[in-house]
Scaffold this motif. Structure first.
Motif, PDB file in Angstrom:
ATOM      1  N   ALA A  96     113.604  18.602  43.639  1.00 24.72           N
ATOM      2  CA  ALA A  96     113.110  19.940  43.942  1.00 24.72           C
ATOM      3  C   ALA A  96     113.154  20.215  45.447  1.00 24.72           C
ATOM      4  CB  ALA A  96     111.687  20.107  43.411  1.00 24.72           C
ATOM      5  N   MET A  97     112.786  19.232  46.248  1.00 22.18           N
ATOM      6  CA  MET A  97     112.823  19.407  47.705  1.00 22.18           C
ATOM      7  C   MET A  97     114.256  19.638  48.182  1.00 22.18           C
ATOM      8  SD  MET A  97     109.666  19.293  48.544  1.00 22.18           S
ATOM      9  CE  MET A  97     109.426  20.072  46.937  1.00 22.18           C
ATOM     10  N   TYR A  98     115.203  18.960  47.561  1.00 20.51           N
ATOM     11  CA  TYR A  98     116.605  19.151  47.927  1.00 20.51           C
ATOM     12  C   TYR A  98     117.077  20.537  47.513  1.00 20.51           C
ATOM     13  CZ  TYR A  98     121.584  18.160  48.484  1.00 20.51           C
ATOM     14  OH  TYR A  98     122.899  18.202  48.880  1.00 20.51           O
ATOM     15  N   SER A  99     116.664  20.970  46.332  1.00 15.84           N
ATOM     16  CA  SER A  99     117.110  22.270  45.821  1.00 15.84           C
ATOM     17  C   SER A  99     116.516  23.439  46.590  1.00 15.84           C
ATOM     18  CB  SER A  99     116.742  22.400  44.341  1.00 15.84           C
ATOM     19  OG  SER A  99     117.505  21.506  43.553  1.00 15.84           O
ATOM     20  N   LEU A 100     115.431  23.207  47.340  1.00 14.16           N
ATOM     21  CA  LEU A 100     114.821  24.290  48.114  1.00 14.16           C
ATOM     22  C   LEU A 100     115.809  24.941  49.063  1.00 14.16           C
ATOM     23  CD1 LEU A 100     111.276  22.968  49.158  1.00 14.16           C
ATOM     24  CD2 LEU A 100     111.763  25.051  47.878  1.00 14.16           C
ATOM     25  N   ARG A 101     116.743  24.145  49.608  1.00 14.66           N
ATOM     26  CA  ARG A 101     117.645  24.672  50.631  1.00 14.66           C
ATOM     27  C   ARG A 101     119.114  24.447  50.324  1.00 14.66           C
ATOM     28  NH1 ARG A 101     113.060  22.950  52.968  1.00 14.66           N
ATOM     29  NH2 ARG A 101     112.153  24.227  54.620  1.00 14.66           N
ATOM     30  N   SER A 102     119.423  23.934  49.166  1.00 15.91           N
ATOM     31  CA  SER A 102     120.793  23.537  48.881  1.00 15.91           C
ATOM     32  C   SER A 102     121.474  24.475  47.904  1.00 15.91           C
ATOM     33  CB  SER A 102     120.813  22.121  48.302  1.00 15.91           C
ATOM     34  OG  SER A 102     122.113  21.755  47.907  1.00 15.91           O
TER      35      SER A 102
END
Length: 424
Positions: A96-102
């Motif tokens: 989820a943390m990766y998907s926040l900005r990817s």
């Protein structure tokens, strides 16, 4: 450098990892790489190392090209996801943390839902005091952290997308995590005294806990204004009292915001900053009153004024925080800052013209004694030309078909007022 960026900019907001545990993995990797030769034993550490570095690479200027490589490396160690346990939920939240900005990675809506369901399956939504537990103190604290982080992401996107909550607050009695530094928690016990009041010295958890409290308020706002039975008010006074109480809780939340955590590197996120608190307070005001403004003709003037001021602040502050800085936006803020995406700029420009002319119409109706100019003006011609150009740019992106009718009518219906007449 990448892990420092993560723990200074992401962890204070989404505190579902235990930094000493991560630093132990990191120290092992740096001091004795051979310790990771066993693929079974090293799968979990290597997954979390790669994912934290991948998120860090996304936010550190000049390292975005490494993010996808590190993310791909983490996929070589999927075993951490195979068991329904605490580490599996932490792994989902790393995604989820990766998907926040990817541009890549699963959707945050699906990830938060999956993490939340696993939390519920393991009973993390229930109080740790319900009975004897075989979980050690560190596990107890981390189980509270992962549940409230997953719940927070879920409610944020439920409000934004108009979808139902993954779990209602009346089904939850889990305590918030202890407001204590990571270094004071281990499998052996809790060392030191947790922070219990707003005037106490903030810990590494203080900001994250304050975010969790806001998400609880958001869940109550969602139930009040977005749920299926939100419009079935049997008692108007009770309904009105709920709005008053939520507004008071928001004001209290804003007043008790902790000081931002100390920072050693550059600021790469607006998480856990005074600006974030003010932006989300203003956004919460809009979420609370939006349906009331649309449905209740007797809404008091002060609520209209509060919402206008909140909307104005959100637009100005997001622009100030993101435009021309090293801070990378999350997907949820990208549409306020369309300068970061050339393909979205025409939508922004057309919106600003629409908003300006709408405000101009309101102003003109209140000034009936002043005659309106006849015929098109130079500003009208230049604006029509500009809008035609913006529509052409939208056509180039392949998204015109959705807006054909709306924009065709809009271009022909320009009023005589220019954008400079009303400041938004």
């Amino acid at each position: 450098m990448l892990s420092n960026a993560y723990f200074e900019n992401i962890q204070p907001h989404y505190a579902f990892l235990h930094e000493p545990t991560f630093r132990y993995y990191e120290a092992q990797l740096l001091s004795s790489p051979t310790a990771f030769s066993d693929p079974v034993a090293s799968s979990k550490p290597l997954f979390f190392l790669n994912m934290v570095y991948a998120v860090g690479a996304h936010i550190v200027p000049g390292y975005q090209h490494l993010a996808e490589q590190l993310y791909s490396s983490a996929q070589l160690y999927p075993e951490v996801l195979f068991i329904d346990n605490l580490e599996a939920i932490q792994a989902i939240l790393c995604y989820a943390m990766y998907s926040l900005r990817s541009l890549k990675g699963p959707s945050l809506w699906k990830l938060s839902g999956l993490a939340l369901r696993q939390c519920i399956e393991l009973g993390y939504h229930r109080s740790a005091k319900r009975g004897p537990s075989r979980r050690d103190p560190l596990h107890v604290e981390l189980s509270k952290r992962v549940f409230w982080v997953a719940q927070g992401i879920d409610v944020a996107y439920a409000l934004r997308l108009g979808r139902p909550l993954g779990i209602q607050l009346n089904e939850v009695d889990a305590e918030l995590p202890l407001d204590i530094n990571d270094s004071q928690i281990s499998i052996l016990g809790i060392q030191g005294t947790p922070r219990t009041s707003a005037d106490g010295v903030p810990t590494v958890m203080s900001n994250a806990i304050h975010v969790m409290r806001l998400r609880q308020i958001w869940a109550r706002i969602h139930t009040l204004v977005c749920s299926a039975d939100a419009s079935q008010h049997t008692n108007w006074e009770t309904h009105r009292a709920s709005f008053i109480q939520l507004r008071a809780d928001l004001d209290q939340w804003r007043a008790t915001a902790p000081e931002p955590p100390p920072r050693h590197g550059q600021r790469l996120s607006i998480f856990s900053t005074r600006a974030w608190y003010e932006l989300n307070y203003s956004g919460s005001i809009l979420n609370l009153y939006r349906s009331q403004l649309a449905e209740d003709k007797n809404t008091p003037d002060n609520i209209f004024i509060d919402c206008m001021e909140a909307a104005s602040f959100v637009c100005r502050e997001y622009r100030r925080q993101y435009v021309g800085t090293n801070i990378k936006p999350t997907w949820s803020t990208l549409h306020l800052i369309a300068e970061a995406w050339d393909g979205a700029a025409p939508y922004r420009d057309i919106f600003e013209v629409l908003a300006s002319h709408t405000m101009s119409m309101i102003v003109s109706r209140s000034m009936q004694s002043q005659p309106l100019p006849d015929g098109p003006t130079l500003a009208d011609a230049s604006e029509r030309e500009a809008v035609t150009r913006w529509i052409s740019n939208i056509d180039d992106t392949g998204m015109l078909n959705v807006f054909d009718d709306l924009l065709a009518g809009f271009v022909g219906d320009f009023g005589p007022y220019g954008m400079s007449q009303v400041e938004l």
